[in-house]
Design a protein around this motif. Structure first.
Motif, PDB file in Angstrom:
ATOM      1  N   MET A   1       0.848  -1.189   0.000  1.00 22.42           N
ATOM      2  CA  MET A   1       0.000   0.000   0.000  1.00 22.42           C
ATOM      3  C   MET A   1       0.887   1.244   0.000  1.00 22.42           C
ATOM      4  N   THR A   2       0.524   2.215  -0.742  1.00 21.19           N
ATOM      5  CA  THR A   2       1.373   3.389  -0.795  1.00 21.19           C
ATOM      6  C   THR A   2       0.953   4.364   0.285  1.00 21.19           C
ATOM      7  N   ASN A   3       1.941   5.002   0.823  1.00 25.62           N
ATOM      8  CA  ASN A   3       1.617   6.044   1.788  1.00 25.62           C
ATOM      9  C   ASN A   3       1.486   7.344   1.058  1.00 25.62           C
ATOM     10  N   ASN A   5       2.298  10.826   0.581  1.00 26.69           N
ATOM     11  CA  ASN A   5       3.293  11.708   1.174  1.00 26.69           C
ATOM     12  C   ASN A   5       3.292  13.037   0.465  1.00 26.69           C
ATOM     13  N   ASP A   6       2.139  13.371  -0.142  1.00 22.27           N
ATOM     14  CA  ASP A   6       2.145  14.626  -0.885  1.00 22.27           C
ATOM     15  C   ASP A   6       2.192  15.833   0.037  1.00 22.27           C
ATOM     16  N   SER A   7       1.963  15.613   1.317  1.00 25.11           N
ATOM     17  CA  SER A   7       2.040  16.758   2.196  1.00 25.11           C
ATOM     18  C   SER A   7       3.373  16.800   2.947  1.00 25.11           C
ATOM     19  N   SER A  70       6.470   4.967  -5.443  1.00 25.70           N
ATOM     20  CA  SER A  70       5.443   3.966  -5.791  1.00 25.70           C
ATOM     21  C   SER A  70       4.291   4.582  -6.597  1.00 25.70           C
ATOM     22  N   TYR A  71       4.315   5.877  -6.769  1.00 26.53           N
ATOM     23  CA  TYR A  71       3.282   6.490  -7.611  1.00 26.53           C
ATOM     24  C   TYR A  71       3.718   6.399  -9.081  1.00 26.53           C
ATOM     25  N   THR A  72       3.454   5.266  -9.670  1.00 23.57           N
ATOM     26  CA  THR A  72       3.868   5.044 -11.058  1.00 23.57           C
ATOM     27  C   THR A  72       2.628   4.784 -11.922  1.00 23.57           C
ATOM     28  N   ARG A  75       1.156   1.311 -11.450  1.00 19.74           N
ATOM     29  CA  ARG A  75       0.289   1.081 -10.291  1.00 19.74           C
ATOM     30  C   ARG A  75      -0.991   1.907 -10.346  1.00 19.74           C
ATOM     31  N   PHE A  76      -1.165   2.648 -11.394  1.00 19.00           N
ATOM     32  CA  PHE A  76      -2.372   3.472 -11.515  1.00 19.00           C
ATOM     33  C   PHE A  76      -3.382   2.708 -12.369  1.00 19.00           C
ATOM     34  N   ILE A  77      -4.419   2.217 -11.740  1.00 21.77           N
ATOM     35  CA  ILE A  77      -5.398   1.386 -12.455  1.00 21.77           C
ATOM     36  C   ILE A  77      -6.274   2.255 -13.352  1.00 21.77           C
ATOM     37  N   GLY A 108      -9.841  16.962  -9.957  1.00 20.92           N
ATOM     38  CA  GLY A 108     -10.695  15.893  -9.448  1.00 20.92           C
ATOM     39  C   GLY A 108     -10.791  15.994  -7.939  1.00 20.92           C
ATOM     40  N   GLY A 109     -11.834  15.407  -7.388  1.00 21.10           N
ATOM     41  CA  GLY A 109     -12.086  15.485  -5.949  1.00 21.10           C
ATOM     42  C   GLY A 109     -11.010  14.779  -5.133  1.00 21.10           C
ATOM     43  N   VAL A 110     -11.167  14.914  -3.832  1.00 25.61           N
ATOM     44  CA  VAL A 110     -10.203  14.336  -2.890  1.00 25.61           C
ATOM     45  C   VAL A 110     -10.076  12.827  -3.072  1.00 25.61           C
ATOM     46  N   GLY A 111      -8.842  12.353  -3.069  1.00 26.93           N
ATOM     47  CA  GLY A 111      -8.595  10.911  -3.074  1.00 26.93           C
ATOM     48  C   GLY A 111      -8.857  10.219  -4.398  1.00 26.93           C
ATOM     49  N   LEU A 112      -8.937  10.994  -5.488  1.00 27.14           N
ATOM     50  CA  LEU A 112      -9.228  10.363  -6.781  1.00 27.14           C
ATOM     51  C   LEU A 112      -7.964  10.096  -7.597  1.00 27.14           C
ATOM     52  N   GLY A 113      -6.801  10.438  -7.055  1.00 25.92           N
ATOM     53  CA  GLY A 113      -5.570  10.040  -7.744  1.00 25.92           C
ATOM     54  C   GLY A 113      -4.793  11.156  -8.417  1.00 25.92           C
ATOM     55  N   LYS A 114      -5.075  12.413  -8.068  1.00 25.67           N
ATOM     56  CA  LYS A 114      -4.356  13.524  -8.710  1.00 25.67           C
ATOM     57  C   LYS A 114      -2.858  13.455  -8.413  1.00 25.67           C
ATOM     58  N   THR A 115      -2.564  13.344  -7.117  1.00 30.53           N
ATOM     59  CA  THR A 115      -1.151  13.337  -6.735  1.00 30.53           C
ATOM     60  C   THR A 115      -0.437  12.137  -7.344  1.00 30.53           C
ATOM     61  N   HIS A 116      -1.102  10.991  -7.288  1.00 35.67           N
ATOM     62  CA  HIS A 116      -0.508   9.782  -7.876  1.00 35.67           C
ATOM     63  C   HIS A 116      -0.172  10.021  -9.353  1.00 35.67           C
ATOM     64  N   ALA A 239     -11.070  -3.577  -9.580  1.00 39.84           N
ATOM     65  CA  ALA A 239      -9.705  -3.765 -10.099  1.00 39.84           C
ATOM     66  C   ALA A 239      -8.677  -3.154  -9.149  1.00 39.84           C
ATOM     67  N   ILE A 240      -8.993  -1.997  -8.600  1.00 37.90           N
ATOM     68  CA  ILE A 240      -8.049  -1.339  -7.686  1.00 37.90           C
ATOM     69  C   ILE A 240      -7.852  -2.190  -6.429  1.00 37.90           C
ATOM     70  N   LEU A 241      -8.955  -2.670  -5.870  1.00 35.48           N
ATOM     71  CA  LEU A 241      -8.852  -3.493  -4.653  1.00 35.48           C
ATOM     72  C   LEU A 241      -8.059  -4.768  -4.920  1.00 35.48           C
ATOM     73  N   LEU A 271     -11.216   3.459  -0.372  1.00 36.33           N
ATOM     74  CA  LEU A 271     -11.111   2.039  -0.742  1.00 36.33           C
ATOM     75  C   LEU A 271      -9.857   1.442  -0.123  1.00 36.33           C
ATOM     76  N   GLU A 272      -8.750   2.184  -0.295  1.00 30.85           N
ATOM     77  CA  GLU A 272      -7.477   1.717   0.249  1.00 30.85           C
ATOM     78  C   GLU A 272      -7.559   1.565   1.745  1.00 30.85           C
ATOM     79  N   SER A 273      -8.171   2.544   2.408  1.00 31.13           N
ATOM     80  CA  SER A 273      -8.135   2.463   3.870  1.00 31.13           C
ATOM     81  C   SER A 273      -9.064   1.355   4.351  1.00 31.13           C
TER      82      SER A 273
HETATM   83  P1  ADP Z   1      -5.641  13.039  -4.577  1.00 30.77           P
HETATM   84  O1  ADP Z   1      -4.296  13.659  -4.752  1.00 30.77           O
HETATM   85  O2  ADP Z   1      -6.535  13.223  -5.750  1.00 30.77           O
HETATM   86  O3  ADP Z   1      -6.321  13.442  -3.307  1.00 30.77           O
HETATM   87  P2  ADP Z   1      -4.099  10.623  -4.380  1.00 30.77           P
HETATM   88  O4  ADP Z   1      -3.321  10.684  -5.631  1.00 30.77           O
HETATM   89  O5  ADP Z   1      -3.389  10.989  -3.122  1.00 30.77           O
HETATM   90  O6  ADP Z   1      -5.435  11.464  -4.500  1.00 30.77           O
HETATM   91  O7  ADP Z   1      -4.728   9.149  -4.272  1.00 30.77           O
HETATM   92  C1  ADP Z   1      -5.170   8.585  -3.046  1.00 30.77           C
HETATM   93  C2  ADP Z   1      -4.713   7.149  -2.973  1.00 30.77           C
HETATM   94  O8  ADP Z   1      -5.422   6.381  -3.926  1.00 30.77           O
HETATM   95  C3  ADP Z   1      -3.246   6.976  -3.282  1.00 30.77           C
HETATM   96  O9  ADP Z   1      -2.706   6.004  -2.432  1.00 30.77           O
HETATM   97  C4  ADP Z   1      -3.220   6.503  -4.722  1.00 30.77           C
HETATM   98  O10 ADP Z   1      -2.127   5.657  -4.985  1.00 30.77           O
HETATM   99  C5  ADP Z   1      -4.518   5.737  -4.819  1.00 30.77           C
HETATM  100  N1  ADP Z   1      -5.106   5.797  -6.165  1.00 30.77           N
HETATM  101  C6  ADP Z   1      -5.848   6.790  -6.686  1.00 30.77           C
HETATM  102  N2  ADP Z   1      -6.256   6.504  -7.926  1.00 30.77           N
HETATM  103  C7  ADP Z   1      -5.753   5.277  -8.207  1.00 30.77           C
HETATM  104  C8  ADP Z   1      -5.826   4.404  -9.347  1.00 30.77           C
HETATM  105  N3  ADP Z   1      -6.507   4.748 -10.453  1.00 30.77           N
HETATM  106  N4  ADP Z   1      -5.185   3.218  -9.269  1.00 30.77           N
HETATM  107  C9  ADP Z   1      -4.512   2.857  -8.164  1.00 30.77           C
HETATM  108  N5  ADP Z   1      -4.415   3.619  -7.064  1.00 30.77           N
HETATM  109  C10 ADP Z   1      -5.020   4.818  -7.069  1.00 30.77           C
END
Ligand code: ADP
Ligand code: MG
Length: 405
Positions: A1-3, A5-7, A70-72, A75-77, A108-116, A239-241, A271-273
């Motif tokens: 699981m990725t931590n 660390n964008d903050s 690990s944000y590659t 790993r981005f589904i 995109g909204g919170v937790g949708l993968g922007k930082t990743h 798929a992500i899970l 989902l991750e948590s």
């Molecule tokens: P945001 O910056 O939009 O708030 P993050 O990029 O921090 O969101 O994503 C939250 C978590 O969800 C991270 O651990 C990220 O790796 C994971 N995540 C988000 N989108 C995907 C995806 N499409 N596939 C796999 N993991 C994802």
């Protein structure tokens, strides 16, 4: 699981004011070349040995933030929810400075993968080229910029940024109401853009909804390609899970993954948590992963557990599971497997629906309430004496719980 660390901000001594010798040069991309720097190492914003930084003037001027290795892309589904944004990001990562997507703005909204996603661009470019990559957040940029003004080192600050080939700024909504910083960013943006350097931004809302940002800057933000990340649809959540469980080396039965994905819908972080909590409960309390445990773990999340399954659902699922045609259960047949399916169906209807015995009887081909009582007692007795039967019933119950939502 990725931590996430964008903050995370660097707490090492601030980076040098001096640029490396190659600053300002246009490095040619070197596709496929071995990484020049460990992408997870914070000091390598410029892909130079840290000692070059440290031996230089240690007076502060500017710094970036570390990339999470690990944000590659791998790993981005991918799913319908992110397909467009992901493709645009990948195109830039593969041909930085050679696409028309400049700047790329991901929202995109919170937790949708922007930082990743934006970090995936940074990681890819660092690993495949000599390009100077700098990842930062709007907060980090703001504090560096203000510091450069206070210390009269703004020229160096601008020179530092001007030499970057790929500038990634996360969460630009926080530039809101930062008038001075917006001026600085506008200046740097123009320098980089005119030089054909790649710029990537992320924001948690549509650009036209960012308030407190000067129009000229807002229009720069949107002057390239704007791509959004949507909430993941069921298939993508599954798929992500699956992927995250796999990455942990844990095999979770598909039905359970599906169950979690059905109930946790808002964003990927949740989902991750949910998955992390589930695995933690299972290992700390040495419990088998099953629907009751999943329900417990998801307890804090908004899940509708009040709705009850119907007798018809229970009947259908029980018959399917035991391999008995439903119409036989409704009839009067006395074959062992038919009677068993009928009784198990009645038993679960009594346990799970709250209907009266008479009502349940009607759903099983017009049996009376004493037949239902007899069936329930029979099932209970059988369970006490036969562990295999108990196991079968446990599975049927899970099946009912999973399919009924
Ligand atoms: P945001 O910056 O939009 O708030 P993050 O990029 O921090 O969101 O994503 C939250 C978590 O969800 C991270 O651990 C990220 O790796 C994971 N995540 C988000 N989108 C995907 C995806 N499409 N596939 C796999 N993991 C994802
Ligand atoms: Mg983020």
């Amino acid at each position: 699981m990725t931590n996430e660390n964008d903050s995370v901000k660097q707490d090492h001594p601030k980076a040098s004011a001096h640029l490396p010798d190659s600053a300002g040069e246009k490095p040619a991309p070197v596709p496929g070349e071995a990484p020049l720097a460990d992408p997870a190492t914070p000091d390598h914003f410029f892909n130079v040995a840290p000692s070059a930084f440290e031996s230089a003037d240690t007076f502060f001027v500017a710094s970036g933030m570390p990339l999470n290795g690990s944000y590659t892309f791998d790993r981005f589904i991918e799913g319908d929810c992110n397909q467009f944004a992901r493709s645009a990001a990948l195109a830039i990562a593969q041909k930085p400075r050679h696409t028309t997507f400049n700047p790329l703005l991901i929202y995109g909204g919170v937790g949708l993968g922007k930082t990743h996603l934006v970090q995936a661009i940074g990681n890819h470019v660092r690993q495949h080229s000599n390009y100077k990559v700098l990842y930062t957040s709007s907060d980090h940029f703001t504090s560096d910029y203000m510091q450069s003004l206070r210390t009269n080192r703004n020229n160096e600050f601008v020179a530092f940024y001007s030499s970057i080939d790929l500038l990634i700024i996360d969460d630009i909504q926080f530039f809101s109401d930062q008038e001075k910083t917006q001026e600085g960013l506008f200046h740097i943006f123009n320098i980089l853009h005119q030089a054909g350097k790649q710029i990537v931004f992320s924001t948690d809302r549509a650009p036209q909804e960012i308030s407190g940002v000067a129009d000229r800057l807002l229009s720069r933000f949107q002057g390239g390609l704007v791509a959004d990340l949507q909430q993941p649809e069921l298939e993508t959540r599954i798929a992500i899970l699956n992927r995250k469980a796999n990455d942990q080396g844990i095999a979770i039965p598909y039905a359970f993954i599906e169950f979690i994905a059905h109930h946790v819908k808002n964003n990927v972080r949740e989902l991750e948590s949910a998955l992390i909590r589930l695995l933690a409960h299972a290992s700390l309390h040495r419990r088998e992963i099953d629907i009751p445990l999943i329900r417990e773990v998801l307890g804090e999340l908004p899940i509708d557990t009040s709705a009850k399954p119907t007798v018809e659902e229970i009947r259908r699922i029980t018959c399917e599971y035991l391999g008995v045609p439903e119409d036989l259960v409704l009839g009067r047949g006395r074959r062992r497997e038919i009677v068993q399916a009928r009784h198990v169906g009645m038993y679960f209807s009594k346990q799970l629906t709250g209907h009266s015995l008479a009502t349940i009887g009607r759903y099983f081909g017009g049996k009376d309430h004493s037949t239902v009582i007899h069936a329930c007692r029979g099932v209970e007795n059988h369970m006490e004496t036969d562990p295999n039967f108990r196991q079968t019933l446990k599975r049927i119950r899970q099946e009912i719980e999973i399919r009924h939502r």
